[in-house]
Scaffold this motif. Structure first.
Motif, PDB file in Angstrom:
ATOM      1  N   SER A 238      -3.773   7.432   1.461  1.00 36.79           N
ATOM      2  CA  SER A 238      -2.404   7.830   1.161  1.00 36.79           C
ATOM      3  C   SER A 238      -2.397   9.094   0.304  1.00 36.79           C
ATOM      4  CB  SER A 238      -1.724   6.690   0.394  1.00 36.79           C
ATOM      5  OG  SER A 238      -0.495   7.104  -0.132  1.00 36.79           O
ATOM      6  N   PHE A 239      -1.325   9.894   0.418  1.00 40.64           N
ATOM      7  CA  PHE A 239      -1.188  11.078  -0.436  1.00 40.64           C
ATOM      8  C   PHE A 239      -1.249  10.696  -1.916  1.00 40.64           C
ATOM      9  CE2 PHE A 239       0.471  13.581   3.184  1.00 40.64           C
ATOM     10  CZ  PHE A 239      -0.239  14.749   2.954  1.00 40.64           C
ATOM     11  N   ARG A 240      -0.846   9.466  -2.252  1.00 41.36           N
ATOM     12  CA  ARG A 240      -0.882   9.057  -3.657  1.00 41.36           C
ATOM     13  C   ARG A 240      -2.317   8.980  -4.184  1.00 41.36           C
ATOM     14  NH1 ARG A 240       0.661   4.181  -1.047  1.00 41.36           N
ATOM     15  NH2 ARG A 240      -0.865   2.519  -1.324  1.00 41.36           N
ATOM     16  N   TYR A 241      -3.289   8.966  -3.288  1.00 39.32           N
ATOM     17  CA  TYR A 241      -4.702   8.945  -3.670  1.00 39.32           C
ATOM     18  C   TYR A 241      -5.375  10.310  -3.516  1.00 39.32           C
ATOM     19  CZ  TYR A 241      -4.165   3.860  -3.049  1.00 39.32           C
ATOM     20  OH  TYR A 241      -3.752   2.554  -3.118  1.00 39.32           O
TER      21      TYR A 241
ATOM     22  N   LYS B 194       1.394  20.239   3.280  1.00 39.49           N
ATOM     23  CA  LYS B 194       2.700  19.951   2.686  1.00 39.49           C
ATOM     24  C   LYS B 194       3.383  18.909   3.567  1.00 39.49           C
ATOM     25  CE  LYS B 194       2.553  23.390  -0.331  1.00 39.49           C
ATOM     26  NZ  LYS B 194       1.352  23.202  -1.086  1.00 39.49           N
ATOM     27  N   LYS B 195       4.418  18.274   3.044  1.00 38.35           N
ATOM     28  CA  LYS B 195       5.158  17.303   3.842  1.00 38.35           C
ATOM     29  C   LYS B 195       5.710  18.009   5.084  1.00 38.35           C
ATOM     30  CE  LYS B 195       8.854  13.934   3.612  1.00 38.35           C
ATOM     31  NZ  LYS B 195       8.316  12.620   3.722  1.00 38.35           N
ATOM     32  N   ALA B 196       5.442  17.428   6.235  1.00 37.88           N
ATOM     33  CA  ALA B 196       5.890  18.027   7.496  1.00 37.88           C
ATOM     34  C   ALA B 196       7.414  18.061   7.542  1.00 37.88           C
ATOM     35  CB  ALA B 196       5.335  17.254   8.676  1.00 37.88           C
TER      36      ALA B 196
ATOM     37  N   ILE C  92      -0.511  18.825  12.705  1.00 32.16           N
ATOM     38  CA  ILE C  92      -1.279  18.007  11.758  1.00 32.16           C
ATOM     39  C   ILE C  92      -1.968  16.858  12.490  1.00 32.16           C
ATOM     40  CG2 ILE C  92      -1.095  16.420   9.801  1.00 32.16           C
ATOM     41  CD1 ILE C  92       1.192  18.257   8.771  1.00 32.16           C
ATOM     42  N   ALA C  93      -1.253  16.202  13.381  1.00 29.74           N
ATOM     43  CA  ALA C  93      -1.835  15.069  14.121  1.00 29.74           C
ATOM     44  C   ALA C  93      -3.075  15.500  14.891  1.00 29.74           C
ATOM     45  CB  ALA C  93      -0.797  14.473  15.071  1.00 29.74           C
TER      46      ALA C  93
END
Length: 136
Positions: free
Chosen positions: A14-17, A43-45, A54-55
């Motif tokens: 996760s981005f939180r990690y 960055k957030k898509a 990104i995929a």
């Protein structure tokens, strides 16, 4: 799996990690492993086109990797990456820092496949675990 200069890895989480993921990647890279793709720089898509780009980069990163590292628990994207790695018969290492992987509300049957090694503990011990496993 004998580790050499071309052993490649991909980290799903996760981005939180992100900070933990980049610390782990740095340690592995200093041990001569090669990171196939760093998605934490994204960055957030904000468009379908960006999601598509990104995929494809993430898919290619998993395909090129010899093994996948999965930070548990993580969200839907990381679990999809885990599924891709499973389908490609990659070695998978799971880091469970909170000893929750056996919690039936959080876990998945796929975390217990034969190609998956679960590690419960700290980041430092986990990196040593991966390095030791890959040296075999």
């Amino acid at each position: 799996m004998s580790q050499n200069n071309s052993t490649k890895f991909y980290i799903a989480g996760s981005f939180r990690y992100s900070k933990l993921i980049n610390n782990l990647a740095n340690i592995l890279e200093h041990s001569s492993f090669v990171r196939t793709y760093d998605w934490t720089v994204n960055k957030k898509a904000d468009s379908i086109k960006k999601l598509h780009e990104i995929a494809n980069k993430e898919l290619q990163g998993i395909q090129l990797a010899d093994f996948l590292v999965f930070i548990f628990p993580s969200g839907k994207g990381a679990n999809i990456e885990f599924g891709i790695a499973t389908a490609l018969k990659k070695r998978i290492y799971i880091l469970d820092m909170k000893n929750e992987i056996e919690n039936f509300d959080l876990t998945s049957t796929f975390y217990f496949l034969d190609n998956v090694k679960i590690f419960k503990g700290s980041l430092d011990d986990f990196t040593n675990f991966i390095i030791d496993c890959e040296a075999k």
